[in-house]
Design an enzyme around this catalytic site. Structure first.
Site, PDB file in Angstrom:
ATOM      1  N   GLY A   1      38.956  52.012  43.460  1.00  0.00           N
ATOM      2  CA  GLY A   1      39.728  52.547  44.575  1.00  0.00           C
ATOM      3  C   GLY A   1      39.718  51.591  45.754  1.00  0.00           C
ATOM      4  N   CYS A   2      39.018  50.466  45.610  1.00  0.00           N
ATOM      5  CA  CYS A   2      39.022  49.425  46.641  1.00  0.00           C
ATOM      6  C   CYS A   2      39.882  48.269  46.151  1.00  0.00           C
ATOM      7  CB  CYS A   2      37.607  48.894  46.890  1.00  0.00           C
ATOM      8  SG  CYS A   2      36.478  50.122  47.530  1.00  0.00           S
ATOM      9  N   GLU A   3      40.680  47.697  47.048  1.00  0.00           N
ATOM     10  CA  GLU A   3      41.461  46.530  46.673  1.00  0.00           C
ATOM     11  C   GLU A   3      40.553  45.324  46.485  1.00  0.00           C
ATOM     12  OE1 GLU A   3      44.673  45.864  49.385  1.00  0.00           O
ATOM     13  OE2 GLU A   3      45.706  47.700  48.793  1.00  0.00           O
TER      14      GLU A   3
END
Length: 134
Positions: free
Chosen positions: A50-52
């Site tokens: 969910g983190c780039e």
């Protein structure tokens, strides 16, 4: 709910910073102070989805209080994660559920600087902490 000592330190530093440039510099400094994670910790199982950017998170329970370690391959994210750790380390599982992420970054004067994707990423990190604390 009282703030952990590191969170109080962070608040004082950021609230005394006169402008965005100073806050941005402080943010980088906080990120640089994060202890490096070992290669054993930088594994897929510890990666926050969910983190780039790549963010790894490990946590352990010590005497009823959670201690998390995290790091990122992105400088800005590392700083934001360091500030999140300052806010949550030493909390119980119940206290962890009550952390208001947007409120915390607004208090630091960084709320406006959080893009949607960064905000989502930090929420994913906090959610992972809550999952670990179960």
């Amino acid at each position: 709910m009282s703030l952990p000592a590191d969170a109080v330190t962070a608040l004082q530093a950021f609230q005394n910073a006169p402008g965005w440039e100073q806050r941005a510099r402080l943010l980088m400094q906080w990120g640089e102070r994060l202890p490096a994670l070992s290669d054993e910790d930088k594994v897929e199982a510890n990666r926050v989805h969910g983190c780039e950017s790549q963010v790894w998170l490990v946590g352990e329970l010590r005497d009823g209080h959670w201690q998390f370690s995290a790091n990122s391959d992105a400088r800005l994210i590392r700083g934001l994660v360091a500030l999140l750790l300052a806010r949550v380390n030493g909390l119980s599982a119940a206290e962890l559920q009550q952390v208001d992420l947007p409120d915390w970054f607004n208090q630091l004067g960084l709320g406006r600087q959080l893009s949607q994707s960064r905000s989502n990423g930090l929420n994913a990190v906090l959610q992972r902490m809550r999952d670990l604390a179960g």
